[in-house]
Scaffold this active site. Structure first.
Site, PDB file in Angstrom:
ATOM      1  N   THR A   8      85.239  33.616  14.822  1.00 38.37           N
ATOM      2  CA  THR A   8      84.397  34.380  15.759  1.00 38.37           C
ATOM      3  C   THR A   8      84.743  33.984  17.201  1.00 38.37           C
ATOM      4  O   THR A   8      84.952  32.802  17.493  1.00 38.37           O
ATOM      5  CB  THR A   8      82.909  34.058  15.471  1.00 38.37           C
ATOM      6  OG1 THR A   8      82.628  34.405  14.118  1.00 38.37           O
ATOM      7  CG2 THR A   8      81.982  34.837  16.401  1.00 38.37           C
ATOM      8  N   GLY A  37      67.089  60.133   3.294  1.00 38.62           N
ATOM      9  CA  GLY A  37      68.423  60.635   3.666  1.00 38.62           C
ATOM     10  C   GLY A  37      68.791  60.313   5.113  1.00 38.62           C
ATOM     11  O   GLY A  37      69.952  59.986   5.406  1.00 38.62           O
ATOM     12  N   GLU A  80      78.803  30.762   7.897  1.00 40.94           N
ATOM     13  CA  GLU A  80      78.168  29.440   8.080  1.00 40.94           C
ATOM     14  C   GLU A  80      77.632  28.899   6.742  1.00 40.94           C
ATOM     15  O   GLU A  80      76.612  28.225   6.682  1.00 40.94           O
ATOM     16  CB  GLU A  80      77.116  29.456   9.192  1.00 40.94           C
ATOM     17  CG  GLU A  80      77.768  29.793  10.527  1.00 40.94           C
ATOM     18  CD  GLU A  80      77.248  29.060  11.741  1.00 40.94           C
ATOM     19  OE1 GLU A  80      76.500  28.082  11.584  1.00 40.94           O
ATOM     20  OE2 GLU A  80      77.614  29.474  12.853  1.00 40.94           O
ATOM     21  N   SER A 126      75.327  31.891   0.446  1.00 47.12           N
ATOM     22  CA  SER A 126      74.057  31.545  -0.216  1.00 47.12           C
ATOM     23  C   SER A 126      74.289  30.513  -1.322  1.00 47.12           C
ATOM     24  O   SER A 126      73.447  29.639  -1.554  1.00 47.12           O
ATOM     25  CB  SER A 126      73.406  32.797  -0.813  1.00 47.12           C
ATOM     26  OG  SER A 126      72.919  33.623   0.217  1.00 47.12           O
TER      27      SER A 126
HETATM   28  N1  CAA Z   1      75.800  15.829   7.689  1.00 53.05           N
HETATM   29  C1  CAA Z   1      76.644  14.788   7.915  1.00 53.05           C
HETATM   30  N2  CAA Z   1      77.640  14.468   7.076  1.00 53.05           N
HETATM   31  C2  CAA Z   1      77.774  15.202   5.953  1.00 53.05           C
HETATM   32  C3  CAA Z   1      76.920  16.282   5.645  1.00 53.05           C
HETATM   33  C4  CAA Z   1      75.899  16.583   6.575  1.00 53.05           C
HETATM   34  N3  CAA Z   1      75.061  17.590   6.350  1.00 53.05           N
HETATM   35  N4  CAA Z   1      77.301  16.828   4.474  1.00 53.05           N
HETATM   36  C5  CAA Z   1      78.355  16.122   4.051  1.00 53.05           C
HETATM   37  N5  CAA Z   1      78.645  15.138   4.952  1.00 53.05           N
HETATM   38  C6  CAA Z   1      79.709  14.148   4.891  1.00 53.05           C
HETATM   39  C7  CAA Z   1      79.604  13.323   3.615  1.00 53.05           C
HETATM   40  O1  CAA Z   1      78.733  12.217   3.784  1.00 53.05           O
HETATM   41  C8  CAA Z   1      81.037  12.869   3.444  1.00 53.05           C
HETATM   42  O2  CAA Z   1      81.330  11.856   4.401  1.00 53.05           O
HETATM   43  P1  CAA Z   1      82.342  10.635   4.073  1.00 53.05           P
HETATM   44  O3  CAA Z   1      83.633  11.277   3.676  1.00 53.05           O
HETATM   45  O4  CAA Z   1      82.400   9.869   5.341  1.00 53.05           O
HETATM   46  O5  CAA Z   1      81.709   9.920   2.923  1.00 53.05           O
HETATM   47  C9  CAA Z   1      81.837  14.093   3.885  1.00 53.05           C
HETATM   48  O6  CAA Z   1      80.978  14.810   4.792  1.00 53.05           O
HETATM   49  C10 CAA Z   1      82.260  14.969   2.727  1.00 53.05           C
HETATM   50  O7  CAA Z   1      81.079  15.417   2.088  1.00 53.05           O
HETATM   51  P2  CAA Z   1      81.062  16.070   0.630  1.00 53.05           P
HETATM   52  O8  CAA Z   1      81.758  15.157  -0.327  1.00 53.05           O
HETATM   53  O9  CAA Z   1      79.670  16.489   0.352  1.00 53.05           O
HETATM   54  O10 CAA Z   1      82.015  17.326   0.863  1.00 53.05           O
HETATM   55  P3  CAA Z   1      82.360  18.535  -0.100  1.00 53.05           P
HETATM   56  O11 CAA Z   1      83.826  18.727  -0.067  1.00 53.05           O
HETATM   57  O12 CAA Z   1      81.668  18.383  -1.413  1.00 53.05           O
HETATM   58  O13 CAA Z   1      81.772  19.807   0.714  1.00 53.05           O
HETATM   59  C11 CAA Z   1      80.175  21.414   1.370  1.00 53.05           C
HETATM   60  C12 CAA Z   1      80.501  19.941   1.087  1.00 53.05           C
HETATM   61  C13 CAA Z   1      78.682  21.405   1.631  1.00 53.05           C
HETATM   62  C14 CAA Z   1      80.498  22.338   0.208  1.00 53.05           C
HETATM   63  C15 CAA Z   1      80.960  21.863   2.631  1.00 53.05           C
HETATM   64  O14 CAA Z   1      82.337  21.985   2.366  1.00 53.05           O
HETATM   65  C16 CAA Z   1      80.426  23.152   3.209  1.00 53.05           C
HETATM   66  O15 CAA Z   1      79.435  23.165   3.925  1.00 53.05           O
HETATM   67  N6  CAA Z   1      81.120  24.295   2.917  1.00 53.05           N
HETATM   68  C17 CAA Z   1      80.804  25.556   3.559  1.00 53.05           C
HETATM   69  C18 CAA Z   1      81.676  25.748   4.762  1.00 53.05           C
HETATM   70  C19 CAA Z   1      81.011  26.565   5.803  1.00 53.05           C
HETATM   71  O16 CAA Z   1      79.802  26.587   5.959  1.00 53.05           O
HETATM   72  N7  CAA Z   1      81.814  27.226   6.581  1.00 53.05           N
HETATM   73  C20 CAA Z   1      81.336  27.978   7.703  1.00 53.05           C
HETATM   74  C21 CAA Z   1      82.461  28.374   8.587  1.00 53.05           C
HETATM   75  S1  CAA Z   1      81.978  28.509  10.270  1.00 53.05           S
HETATM   76  C22 CAA Z   1      81.320  30.043  10.478  1.00 53.05           C
HETATM   77  O17 CAA Z   1      81.059  30.752   9.557  1.00 53.05           O
HETATM   78  C23 CAA Z   1      81.053  30.419  11.903  1.00 53.05           C
HETATM   79  C24 CAA Z   1      80.869  31.873  12.121  1.00 53.05           C
HETATM   80  O18 CAA Z   1      81.790  32.593  12.302  1.00 53.05           O
HETATM   81  C25 CAA Z   1      79.501  32.403  12.196  1.00 53.05           C
END
Ligand code: CAA
Length: 337
Positions: free
Chosen positions: A108, A289, A312, A315
């Site tokens: 974006t 409609g 972001e 769901s």
């Molecule tokens: N706050 C702080 N740290 C966090 C956290 C949080 N909420 N969630 C996870 N972490 C940390 C973990 O503690 C871990 O840290 P360490 O490596 O230091 O131990 C690290 O992050 C990895 O965490 P996970 O093992 O939980 O990671 P995962 O690979 O299982 O993924 C997930 C977690 C929640 C699935 C993540 O990948 C995710 O949120 N995916 C969705 C991606 C997303 O939202 N993308 C949006 C793109 S931006 C966008 O859309 C903008 C736009 O255009 C509007």
């Protein structure tokens, strides 16, 4: 563009809840404008304020807060969507600082960006999220390769970009090397509240239009609002919108108070986005409609609402975040380091 940025950094100095109200109202008029401001603020300006050094804050935040630079958040890649930790864009150390190479998708604001918060792998061997770092790039460090054509949100630009060996100084690393995934996750924790507010604004606009139409449109000799079938639809819309609003404002207040808000933000986004999809469809149904035509705005609300269930964090990802939180799995993972 700097509603909740302190005045010393060129912002309006309002609190986070006020910013959420602004996003809701902007999205009630035009959800594309809503996401432009949401990404700029939640996903670029606020993480620089939170994680930046004093020098980074005073250099990069004022032009963003004053709206002179537009912010863009570059996390997602073709093979790293929900699995954001799988990103492959590389940042290699060189004599100047870092050399960045890679490609990002669905970004974006990229075409008009002055500042890009970009995530790249500084350790190619570290598994998953481990070797990711966050960098502050300028707009001319990236090249836009495509303007996406989308179902809705047409006043917001969405781009594919490439970074072709851009060299940036050491002072462009945001937070610690290898800790960029935490920057991304913390950013998304707040950003999701903004997207929930966007969904809420779209649903409110659809409800306003449907209610006004139901009070005007006559069939079988009566206003359609006099039929129980339509009354119940409007009652459900009003109730679900209120429920979403309370979830969104609660999450915003928690963030504002500096309290944990990962779970509350995910619940707000999950409910508000699915509610907006359901209720914008109901608004079209009330218009009949006419609702399916471009003559009225409700078909746009329906198209715009759908993306709030996807970006972001889908769901499904919100449910994963909520489940990990209520089952204590996140705390356990954090405790184990
Ligand atoms: N706050 C702080 N740290 C966090 C956290 C949080 N909420 N969630 C996870 N972490 C940390 C973990 O503690 C871990 O840290 P360490 O490596 O230091 O131990 C690290 O992050 C990895 O965490 P996970 O093992 O939980 O990671 P995962 O690979 O299982 O993924 C997930 C977690 C929640 C699935 C993540 O990948 C995710 O949120 N995916 C969705 C991606 C997303 O939202 N993308 C949006 C793109 S931006 C966008 O859309 C903008 C736009 O255009 C509007």
């Amino acid at each position: 563009m700097g509603v909740c940025v302190p005045e010393e950094y060129g912002g309006a100095g309002a609190d986070f809840l006020s910013y959420i109200l602004v996003l809701e109202e902007l999205s009630r008029a035009d959800a594309g404008v809503g996401v432009t401001v949401a990404v700029h603020t939640s996903a670029v300006t606020l993480p620089i304020l939170t994680f930046g050094t004093d020098e980074q804050r005073s250099r990069f935040v004022p032009p963003l807060a004053r709206g002179e630079h537009l912010g863009s958040f570059a996390l997602t890649e073709a093979e790293a969507g929900s699995d954001a930790g799988a990103l492959r864009t590389r940042a290699e150390p060189d004599s100047e600082g870092w050399r960045i190479t890679g490609a990002k998708q669905w970004i974006t604001n990229a075409r008009f960006a002055g500042t890009v918060l970009l995530f790249a792998r500084t350790d190619l061997d570290a598994p998953g999220a481990g070797g990711v770092s966050a960098f502050i790039l300028d707009g001319d460090h990236i090249r836009v390769t495509r303007d996406e054509e989308k179902l809705g949100l047409n006043s917001s630009i969405t781009n594919d970009i490439v970074v072709e060996g851009a060299t940036i100084g050491r002072d462009r690393l945001l937070h610690e090397e290898g800790k960029g995934f935490r920057v991304a996750m913390t950013t998304l924790d707040g950003g999701r509240i903004g997207i929930a507010a966007q969904a809420l604004g779209i649903a409110q606009a659809a409800y306003d239009a449907a209610r006004a139409y139901a009070l005007e449109r006559r069939q079988f000799g009566k206003r359609i609002a006099d039929f129980q079938a339509i009354q119940w639809k409007l009652a459900d819309m009003a109730t679900e919108i209120d429920a979403a609003r309370l979830l969104v404002y609660r999450a915003a207040e928690l963030k504002q108070r500096g309290e944990p808000h990962t779970e509350a933000g995910a619940k707000a986004k999950l409910f508000a986005s699915e509610m907006a999809r359901r209720q914008t469809a109901e608004a079209i149904q009330i218009f009949g409609g006419y609702g399916y035509t471009k003559e009225f705005p409700v078909e746009r609300y329906y198209r715009d609402a759908k993306i709030t269930e996807i970006y972001e964090g889908t769901s499904e990802i919100q449910r994963l975040v909520i489940a990990r939180s209520i089952l204590g799995l996140t705390e356990r993972a954090l405790a184990q380091g």
